[in-house]
Design an enzyme around this catalytic site. Sequence first.
Site, mmCIF file in Angstrom:
data_model
loop_
_atom_site.group_PDB
_atom_site.id
_atom_site.type_symbol
_atom_site.label_atom_id
_atom_site.label_comp_id
_atom_site.label_asym_id
_atom_site.label_seq_id
_atom_site.Cartn_x
_atom_site.Cartn_y
_atom_site.Cartn_z
ATOM 1 N N GLY A 230 40.665 44.860 60.735
ATOM 2 C CA GLY A 230 40.709 46.317 60.783
ATOM 3 C C GLY A 230 40.771 46.932 59.397
ATOM 4 O O GLY A 230 40.095 47.925 59.110
ATOM 5 N N GLY B 50 45.168 38.220 61.646
ATOM 6 C CA GLY B 50 43.715 38.267 61.541
ATOM 7 C C GLY B 50 43.143 39.611 61.972
ATOM 8 O O GLY B 50 42.226 40.143 61.340
ATOM 9 N N CYS B 51 43.691 40.175 63.037
ATOM 10 C CA CYS B 51 43.192 41.453 63.545
ATOM 11 C C CYS B 51 43.530 42.592 62.588
ATOM 12 O O CYS B 51 42.741 43.527 62.422
ATOM 13 C CB CYS B 51 43.756 41.715 64.934
ATOM 14 S SG CYS B 51 43.240 40.456 66.128
ATOM 15 N N THR B 52 44.678 42.491 61.952
ATOM 16 C CA THR B 52 45.060 43.494 60.953
ATOM 17 C C THR B 52 44.108 43.429 59.765
ATOM 18 O O THR B 52 43.586 44.459 59.317
ATOM 19 C CB THR B 52 46.519 43.282 60.509
ATOM 20 O OG1 THR B 52 47.369 43.461 61.660
ATOM 21 C CG2 THR B 52 46.920 44.259 59.420
ATOM 22 N N ARG C 226 44.124 41.063 69.387
ATOM 23 C CA ARG C 226 45.394 41.781 69.597
ATOM 24 C C ARG C 226 45.772 42.647 68.412
ATOM 25 O O ARG C 226 45.604 42.267 67.265
ATOM 26 C CB ARG C 226 46.523 40.779 69.802
ATOM 27 C CG ARG C 226 46.918 40.617 71.238
ATOM 28 C CD ARG C 226 48.132 39.745 71.391
ATOM 29 N NE ARG C 226 49.312 40.482 71.752
ATOM 30 C CZ ARG C 226 49.500 41.081 72.902
ATOM 31 N NH1 ARG C 226 48.558 41.063 73.804
ATOM 32 N NH2 ARG C 226 50.611 41.701 73.167
#
Length: 155
Positions: free
Chosen positions: A50, A45-47, A40
């Site tokens: 990225g 974690g996704c930030t 998401r």
Amino acid sequence: MSGVATGRKVPDFALPASGGGTWRLRDARGAVLVLYFYPRDNTPGCTLEGQDFNRLLPSFRRAGARVYGVSRDSLASHEKFCAKMGFGFQLLSDEDGKACALFDVIREKNMYGRKVLGIERSTFLIDGDGVLRHEWRKVKVEGHAALVLEAVKSL
């Protein structure tokens, strides 16, 4: 069963891309591709994932690779996430889950005591001929982008 396998050509697919237009696998032939699937936009974690790929983006480019993030978030969500984080690569929107199904990244997860289906953090390295050369599943964010970069350099 996954629609992709290491050592085999990845079937063509297309997804809406941040920054406009439609991204197609066939249009990327000739370039090494890093497709990282993440759960998401705007989550911790996704930030971080990225940001790590973005920090290493010049090295990926020098090695002849293009990086793309893929999630089931909307294109509008991707646009906001890219703008907020200053990503130098496109995010691909897989709202209908067809690419997620092709790469077999949807798994049952436990979210606050509830079972839900979501993307298992996974990355795929595709060579310039469209052949899947490496896959990482159940990815842990820390150090992952650097590991993928080393694999790109070894092609």
